[in-house]
Enzyme design. Structure first.
Site, PDB file in Angstrom:
ATOM      1  N   HIS A   9     -90.737 -19.887  68.531  1.00 40.27           N
ATOM      2  CA  HIS A   9     -91.707 -18.877  67.679  1.00 40.27           C
ATOM      3  C   HIS A   9     -90.704 -17.923  66.860  1.00 40.27           C
ATOM      4  O   HIS A   9     -91.619 -17.202  65.926  1.00 40.27           O
ATOM      5  CB  HIS A   9     -92.877 -18.249  68.432  1.00 40.27           C
ATOM      6  CG  HIS A   9     -94.070 -19.153  68.871  1.00 40.27           C
ATOM      7  ND1 HIS A   9     -94.936 -19.564  68.042  1.00 40.27           N
ATOM      8  CD2 HIS A   9     -94.189 -19.622  70.066  1.00 40.27           C
ATOM      9  CE1 HIS A   9     -95.784 -20.295  68.777  1.00 40.27           C
ATOM     10  NE2 HIS A   9     -95.215 -20.417  70.113  1.00 40.27           N
ATOM     11  N   LYS A  59     -90.717  -7.558  58.493  1.00 44.36           N
ATOM     12  CA  LYS A  59     -91.859  -7.738  57.687  1.00 44.36           C
ATOM     13  C   LYS A  59     -92.130  -6.900  56.446  1.00 44.36           C
ATOM     14  O   LYS A  59     -92.809  -6.883  55.739  1.00 44.36           O
ATOM     15  CB  LYS A  59     -93.255  -7.364  58.783  1.00 44.36           C
ATOM     16  CG  LYS A  59     -93.362  -8.527  59.964  1.00 44.36           C
ATOM     17  CD  LYS A  59     -94.304  -8.440  60.626  1.00 44.36           C
ATOM     18  CE  LYS A  59     -94.583  -9.126  62.136  1.00 44.36           C
ATOM     19  NZ  LYS A  59     -94.875 -10.619  61.592  1.00 44.36           N
ATOM     20  N   LYS A  96    -105.334 -16.644  57.264  1.00 46.07           N
ATOM     21  CA  LYS A  96    -106.727 -16.073  57.204  1.00 46.07           C
ATOM     22  C   LYS A  96    -106.935 -15.586  56.004  1.00 46.07           C
ATOM     23  O   LYS A  96    -108.169 -15.603  55.462  1.00 46.07           O
ATOM     24  CB  LYS A  96    -106.699 -15.095  58.436  1.00 46.07           C
ATOM     25  CG  LYS A  96    -106.302 -15.648  59.869  1.00 46.07           C
ATOM     26  CD  LYS A  96    -106.279 -14.648  60.959  1.00 46.07           C
ATOM     27  CE  LYS A  96    -105.560 -15.193  62.118  1.00 46.07           C
ATOM     28  NZ  LYS A  96    -104.829 -14.366  63.134  1.00 46.07           N
ATOM     29  N   LYS A 107    -100.392  -6.293  60.125  1.00 44.78           N
ATOM     30  CA  LYS A 107     -99.652  -7.216  61.165  1.00 44.78           C
ATOM     31  C   LYS A 107     -98.734  -6.267  61.954  1.00 44.78           C
ATOM     32  O   LYS A 107     -98.795  -5.046  61.660  1.00 44.78           O
ATOM     33  CB  LYS A 107     -98.523  -8.127  60.242  1.00 44.78           C
ATOM     34  CG  LYS A 107     -97.839  -7.374  59.096  1.00 44.78           C
ATOM     35  CD  LYS A 107     -97.144  -8.283  57.956  1.00 44.78           C
ATOM     36  CE  LYS A 107     -97.853  -9.269  57.122  1.00 44.78           C
ATOM     37  NZ  LYS A 107     -98.010 -10.459  57.707  1.00 44.78           N
ATOM     38  N   ARG A 108     -98.017  -6.495  62.653  1.00 50.22           N
ATOM     39  CA  ARG A 108     -97.195  -5.756  63.639  1.00 50.22           C
ATOM     40  C   ARG A 108     -96.097  -5.241  62.766  1.00 50.22           C
ATOM     41  O   ARG A 108     -95.575  -5.539  61.668  1.00 50.22           O
ATOM     42  CB  ARG A 108     -96.683  -6.472  64.851  1.00 50.22           C
ATOM     43  CG  ARG A 108     -97.343  -6.941  65.939  1.00 50.22           C
ATOM     44  CD  ARG A 108     -97.882  -5.738  66.859  1.00 50.22           C
ATOM     45  NE  ARG A 108     -97.041  -4.932  67.359  1.00 50.22           N
ATOM     46  CZ  ARG A 108     -96.676  -5.111  68.555  1.00 50.22           C
ATOM     47  NH1 ARG A 108     -97.397  -5.863  69.264  1.00 50.22           N
ATOM     48  NH2 ARG A 108     -95.776  -4.385  69.217  1.00 50.22           N
ATOM     49  N   THR A 155     -99.635 -16.253  60.438  1.00 50.84           N
ATOM     50  CA  THR A 155    -100.891 -16.745  60.320  1.00 50.84           C
ATOM     51  C   THR A 155    -101.798 -16.134  59.665  1.00 50.84           C
ATOM     52  O   THR A 155    -102.862 -16.421  59.182  1.00 50.84           O
ATOM     53  CB  THR A 155    -101.338 -17.071  61.827  1.00 50.84           C
ATOM     54  OG1 THR A 155    -100.961 -15.906  62.440  1.00 50.84           O
ATOM     55  CG2 THR A 155    -100.488 -18.382  62.556  1.00 50.84           C
TER      56      THR A 155
HETATM   57  C1  26V Z   1     -91.093 -11.329  72.596  1.00 46.80           C
HETATM   58  C2  26V Z   1     -91.322 -10.337  73.489  1.00 46.80           C
HETATM   59  C3  26V Z   1     -89.934  -9.860  73.919  1.00 46.80           C
HETATM   60  C4  26V Z   1     -90.122  -8.375  75.059  1.00 46.80           C
HETATM   61  C5  26V Z   1     -91.509  -8.781  75.863  1.00 46.80           C
HETATM   62  C6  26V Z   1     -92.490  -9.196  75.163  1.00 46.80           C
HETATM   63  C7  26V Z   1     -92.523 -10.019  74.057  1.00 46.80           C
HETATM   64  C8  26V Z   1     -93.633 -10.767  73.464  1.00 46.80           C
HETATM   65  C9  26V Z   1     -93.691 -11.697  72.423  1.00 46.80           C
HETATM   66  C10 26V Z   1     -92.126 -11.958  71.833  1.00 46.80           C
HETATM   67  C11 26V Z   1     -91.904 -13.030  70.822  1.00 46.80           C
HETATM   68  C12 26V Z   1     -92.720 -12.694  69.717  1.00 46.80           C
HETATM   69  C13 26V Z   1     -92.711 -14.073  68.831  1.00 46.80           C
HETATM   70  C14 26V Z   1     -93.599 -14.113  68.086  1.00 46.80           C
HETATM   71  O1  26V Z   1     -94.846 -13.498  68.038  1.00 46.80           O
HETATM   72  N1  26V Z   1     -93.539 -14.885  66.814  1.00 46.80           N
HETATM   73  C15 26V Z   1     -94.411 -15.062  65.750  1.00 46.80           C
HETATM   74  O2  26V Z   1     -95.125 -16.302  66.166  1.00 46.80           O
HETATM   75  C16 26V Z   1     -96.333 -16.413  65.308  1.00 46.80           C
HETATM   76  C17 26V Z   1     -97.261 -17.812  65.901  1.00 46.80           C
HETATM   77  O3  26V Z   1     -96.182 -18.917  65.770  1.00 46.80           O
HETATM   78  C18 26V Z   1     -95.866 -16.908  63.988  1.00 46.80           C
HETATM   79  O4  26V Z   1     -96.710 -16.929  63.009  1.00 46.80           O
HETATM   80  C19 26V Z   1     -95.040 -15.685  63.347  1.00 46.80           C
HETATM   81  O5  26V Z   1     -94.279 -15.944  62.350  1.00 46.80           O
HETATM   82  C20 26V Z   1     -93.789 -15.319  64.610  1.00 46.80           C
HETATM   83  O6  26V Z   1     -93.271 -13.993  64.476  1.00 46.80           O
END
Ligand code: 26V
Length: 799
Positions: A346, A540, A646, A534-535, A642
C-alpha cells in the site's frame, strides 16, 4: 419496535430515548441477520467451498446500523417507523460509536472489501484485532491538535458475539529445544513461554439483499490464568497477578497511529504476531474440521490475503504450525505456505517500510525467528547459485540484513501474489522499489486498482442523488455499478442536470448547518465547497491548499472589489501525535481561518473551516456536499487514494495531480472533465535522483510565493513570531521535499479554471454527471471480482 423497547428496556415506545431506539433497532436487525449467518456458514461447510481470509491490522468499519438496515432491506421501514413516532432517524443512528479500528485508507479499504465480498456472495472473511481503543479522538484547542483516547467499547456493542469456546493460545518468548527423532528428523519444543489467550469476537458482514452473511472475526487478548488462580499460591501475588493481566490485555489495548516514519515498537510486534498466530491457528482448525482434505491440498481450499506487511508473520507462523505441529518437512510446508498467501503493498514511501530489529524478533518470537532465518538462508543461497547477475545486490534483497528483518522482502518471497493498488503504483513497484524482485518473480506481480463500496458511499450517504439516478436509469446500478455509465445519456439533459444540481444544493445546505452547529461559522451555501479530507501528511500537501487560500486572501486584500466566486475551504485531518510538521499545518489552517473568516474586507467571499475529529461518519456528511475534491499529493507518493473515488461518485470534480488512481479517473472521464495539474511522477522521481530543483529560485522569482512565505516567517499569520518557522525552514532550507512551491503556479492556474467552469452551470453539471457515470469502475465490487478471479480463485456461492 414497541415490543423491542418493552422487552429490552421495559419502556413504552413513547418513552424510549434515541439510544433505546438504537439498541432496539439493532436487536431487530440481529434477529433478521443471525439465522442467515448460520445458514451461510452451513452452506460454506456443506459445499466445502474455497474461502478467503483477509488478514488486516485495521478494519475501519465506522457505524453499522444504517448500513445493515440498508443491506437487509429494512432501512425504509426503520426510517418510516421512526419518523412516524416523531424521531429523526439520523439522531437515532448517531448513538452508535464509530468503530475507528483503522488509520485511514488501508483500514477503510478492508471494510469496503468485506462489504463487496458479502454482497457478491463470495466466501470471504476478515481477521483483525478488537482494539479497546481505536484511533485517538481529535480535539482542537486554540488551533492545536489534542489527542483523547477513543474508548469506543464503553457501552454494549450490539454487533459482536464473543466466542469463548473458539479461543486459541498464543506463545511469546521462552526457549526452543530441538530433539532428533529415530527417523533422523528434528522435533521442536518450546519451554517457559508466556501464554496469552486469544478470544474471538465475531461481527456479521451483511451482503446487500442476498441473504449472505460473512464474518469479521476480531481477536481480543486475555490472560490465561483466572482471577482465582493466584489464591492457591502461598505468598500473596495479587499485585503481580493484576500487573501480568494488565500487560496481556495491552496486546489488544489500542491501535497504533500511522506515523510519519516507521518505528519498531515491541508492543506493535506483539500485536502483529497475536493477530497472525490466532488467525492461522483458526484457519487450520477450520481446514481440518470442515474440509478434512490432506494438508497438501490446502491451497485449493484457502487463500490468505495480507493487508500490507503488517500481518506478514503469517508466513513463518504457517511454516511453524505445519512443521512443528503437523510434522511436515520444510519443502512440503513451504510449498503449501507459498501457495496460500498473497500480499498487497500500500505504499512506496521508503520511510514507511516495516523493519524489525533482529534481536527483538529473536527474543519475542524465538521459533519464528529461526524459521525466518532459514527462509532467508535458502532464498539467498538460491540467489547466489541461480542468479549470479544479482550477487551484488543480495544485501538489498536479503530478508535479514543490517541486523533487521525486512518485512516486505519476507512477504514477497513467501507469497504467490504481490499486488499494488493502482496502475501507476504497481508500475513503480515493478520498475523501481521492487525491481529486482520483479526480475526474479515476474509472474507474482499484478495490479488491483482500489475501489470503494458504492452501497455505503453513494446509496447510503446520498439518498437524494441515488433517487434521482434511479429515476432515469432504474435501480440496477445498485447491484451492477458499471451501469452508472447509462447516465451519460443524460449528461446534457437540462432537466436531469437541474435535478442533480438541486440535490447538491440540498446536501450543501445540510452540511452548512452541521458546520454552523459544530463551529459557529456561517457559510454561503452557494459558494464552491472546496474539500480536502484525509490524514495529514506532508506528501498529501494540505500545505499547498492553504497556500492557495492565503494567496486569494492577499489578492482580496489588495483589491477588495475583485470578482471572485465565493469559496468555502473545508478541511478534515488527523495528524499522528508525534508528527510535528503535520501538527504545524493544522495550526496554520486554524490561524488562517481565524483571520480570513473575520476580515471585513473579504466580505464573506472566503471561508475556511476545519472540522475536528475527521472519521468515517463525518466523511459521510461531507462527501455528498463536495464540489471540488482536492487530491493533490506529490506525484508518485499516493499509492491510490480512495477518497478521490468516493467524491467522484457523488458528483464532485477532482483537482488532482497525476498520482495514484487520479490517473485512472482521468483516463476514463477525459481531460475536459477533471482538473489535473503539476509535476508528473517521473519528473518527481527524476528530481529526487538527479537533483535540479531549487525551491529558493521560486521564492526569489515569484512574488506571490515570497509574500506567503514571508508572512509565515514574520508572524503575520500567528501571534507568536516563531509559530510557523518550521514550515518556512522545511521549504527553504530543506529544499521543499514535496515540491509545494514547484506546483504552486500550476495549482493556482487550475483553480482559476475551476472558477470559470463553476460559473457556467450547465458545463459544470455536465462535468459532474460525467464523473458519476464513470465512477462505477471504482466500486470495490469490481476490485473484489478481480481479486477473486485472478488471485484467490474463489467462486460465488449459490445457496
Ligand atoms: C503504517 C503504520 C506504521 C506505524 C504503525 C501503524 C501504521 C499503520 C499503517 C501504516 C501504513 C499505511 C499505509 C496506507 O494506509 N496506505 C494507503 O493505502 C490506501 C489503500 O490502498 C491507498 O489508497 C493510499 O494511497 C495509501 O496511502
Amino acid at each position: 419496535m414497541a415490543a423491542k423497547t418493552n422487552v429490552l428496556f421495559g419502556k413504552k415506545l413513547k418513552d424510549a430515548t434515541n439510544k433505546d431506539l438504537y439498541y432496539a433497532i439493532a436487536s431487530i436487525v440481529n434477529d433478521e441477520v443471525h439465522p442467515q449467518w448460520g445458514e451461510t456458514n452451513h452452506t460454506y461447510e456443506k459445499k466445502k467451498v474455497k474461502q478467503v481470509f483477509y488478514l488486516s491490522m485495521e478494519f475501519l468499519v465506522g457505524r453499522l446500523l444504517e448500513n445493515n438496515l440498508l443491506n437487509c432491506g429494512l432501512l425504509d421501514d426503520a426510517n418510516g417507523a421512526l419518523k412516524k413516532i416523531g424521531k429523526d432517524p439520523e439522531k437515532v443512528y448517531a448513538n452508535e460509536p464509530d468503530a475507528g479500528l483503522g488509520n485511514g485508507g488501508l483500514g477503510r479499504l478492508a471494510a469496503c472489501f468485506l462489504d463487496s465480498l458479502a454482497s457478491l456472495k463470495y466466501p470471504g472473511h476478515g481477521c483483525g484485532i478488537r482494539y479497546r481503543y481505536g484511533l485517538f479522538e481529535q480535539r482542537i484547542i486554540h488551533g492545536h491538535q489534542i489527542e483523547l483516547p477513543d474508548y469506543w467499547l464503553q457501552e454494549e456493542y450490539p454487533w459482536e458475539t464473543r466466542k469463548g469456546e473458539e479461543s486459541v493460545k498464543i506463545h511469546f518468548r521462552g526457549s526452543v529445544h530441538m530433539h532428533r527423532k529415530i527417523d533422523g528428523s528434528l522435533e521442536f519444543h518450546y519451554k517457559n513461554t508466556d501464554q496469552v489467550n486469544a478470544v474471538p469476537y465475531d461481527i456479521p458482514v451483511v451482503g446487500y439483499n442476498n441473504q449472505v452473511v460473512n464474518t469479521l472475526r476480531l481477536w481480543s487478548a486475555e490472560s490465561i490464568t483466572r482471577d482465582t488462580d493466584y489464591l492457591t499460591s502461598k505468598s500473596s501475588k495479587y499485585y503481580h497477578h493484576l500487573d501480568h493481566k494488565h500487560s496481556i490485555e495491552q496486546i489488544s489495548g489500542f491501535l497504533y497511529p500511522d506515523d510519519s516514519s516507521y518505528e519498531g515498537k515491541e508492543l506493535r510486534l506483539k500485536q502483529q504476531y497475536f493477530l497472525v498466530s490466532a488467525s492461522i491457528q483458526n484457519i487450520l482448525r477450520h481446514f481440518k474440521r470442515q474440509i478434512g482434505a490432506p494438508l497438501s491440498d490446502l491451497p485449493e481450499y484457502i487463500a490468505i490475503q495480507i493487508n500490507d506487511t503488517h500481518p506478514s508473520l503469517a508466513i513463518p507462523e504457517f511454516m511453524r504450525i505445519l512443521m512443528d505441529d503437523e510434522n511436515l518437512g520444510w519443502d512440503q510446508a513451504w510449498e503449501i505456505t507459498r501457495h496460500t498467501i498473497a500480499y498487497t503493498n500500500h505504499t512506496t514511501l521508503s520511510e514507511a517500510l516495516e523493519k524489525w530489529p533482529k534481536t527483538m524478533v529473536q527474543e519475542l518470537l524465538p521459533r519464528i525467528y529461526m524459521i525466518i532465518d532459514e527462509i532467508n538462508e535458502r532464498f539467498c543461497r538460491g540467489l547466489w547459485f541461480d542468479h549470479p547477475e544479482l550477487r551484488d545486490v543480495i544485501p538489498e534483497l536479503a530478508i535479514i540484513a543490517d541486523e533487521q528483518v525486512h518485512m516486505a522482502r519476507l512477504a514477497i518471497v513467501g507469497s504467490f501474489s504481490v499486488n499494488g493498488v493502482a496502475k501507476i503504483h504497481t508500475d513503480i513497484l515493478k520498475k523501481k522499489e521492487m525491481k529486482h524482485f520483479y526480475q526474479l518473480f515476474p509472474d507474482r506481480f499484478n495490479n488491483k486498482t482500489n475501489g470503494v463500496t458504492h452501497r455505503r458511499w453513494l446509496l447510503q450517504v446520498n439518498p437524494r442523488l441515488s433517487t434521482v439516478i434511479s429515476e432515469v436509469i432504474g435501480p440496477n446500478w445498485i447491484c451492477r455499478p458499471s451501469q452508472l455509465i447509462s447516465l451519460l445519456r443524460y449528461s446534457k439533459d437540462a432537466s436531469f442536470l437541474e435535478k442533480v444540481d438541486k440535490v447538491k444544493l440540498e446536501n450543501k445546505r445540510s452540511l452548512a448547518s452541521l458546520i454552523y452547529d459544530r463551529t459557529g461559522i456561517k457559510i454561503d451555501e452557494h459558494s464552491i465547497f472546496d474539500v480536502q479530507i484525509k490524514r495529514l501528511h506532508e506528501y498529501k500537501r494540505q500545505l499547498l491548499n492553504i497556500f492557495h487560500v492565503i494567496y486569494l486572501y492577499n489578492e482580496l486584500k489588495d483589491n477588495p472589489n475583485l470578482d471572485l466566486t465565493p469559496r468555502t475551504f473545508i478541511f478534515g485531518a488527523k495528524a499522528a501525535p508525534s508528527y510535528h510538521l503535520a501538527k504545524e499545518v493544522i495550526k496554520l489552517i486554524h490561524t488562517v481561518a481565524s483571520i480570513v473568516n473575520h476580515d471585513p474586507d473579504i466580505r464573506g467571499k472566503l471561508k475556511v473551516v476545519f472540522l475536528e475529529n475527521y472519521n468515517v461518519s463525518l466523511a459521510e456528511k461531507i462527501i455528498p456536499a463536495t464540489d471540488i475534491s482536492e487530491q493533490i499529493s506529490t506525484a508518485s507518493k499516493e499509492a491510490s487514494g480512495t477518497g478521490n473515488m468516493k467524491m467522484m461518485m457523488n458528483g464532485a470534480l477532482t483537482v488532482g495531480t497525476m498520482d495514484g488512481a487520479n490517473i485512472e479517473i482521468r483516463d476514463l472521464v477525459g481531460d475536459q472533465h477533471i482538473f489535473m495539474f503539476g509535476l508528473k511522477a517521473d519528473e518527481v522521481l527524476n528530481y529526487y535522483e538527479h537533483g535540479g530543483y531549487t525551491a529558493r529560485d521560486i521564492y526569489n522569482t515569484d512574488d506571490r510565493v515570497r509574500r506567503i512565505l514571508d508572512q509565515l516567517n514574520e508572524g503575520v499569520f500567528g501571534s507568536q513570531e516563531i509559530e510557523f518557522k518550521d514550515i518556512y525552514y522545511n521549504i527553504l532550507y530543506h529544499n521543499d521535499p514535496y515540491f509545494v512551491l514547484k506546483d504552486f503556479d500550476p495549482y493556482i492556474e487550475t483553480h482559476e479554471l475551476v472558477e470559470q467552469a463553476y460559473r457556467d452551470r450547465s458545463t459544470w453539471m455536465n462535468m459532474s454527471v460525467t464523473n458519476i457515470a464513470y465512477s462505477g469502475k471504482f466500486s470495490s465490487d469490481r476490485t473484489i471480482q478481480e481479486y477473486a478471479s485472478e488471485i484467490w480463485k474463489i467462486n460465488k456461492t449459490h445457496p
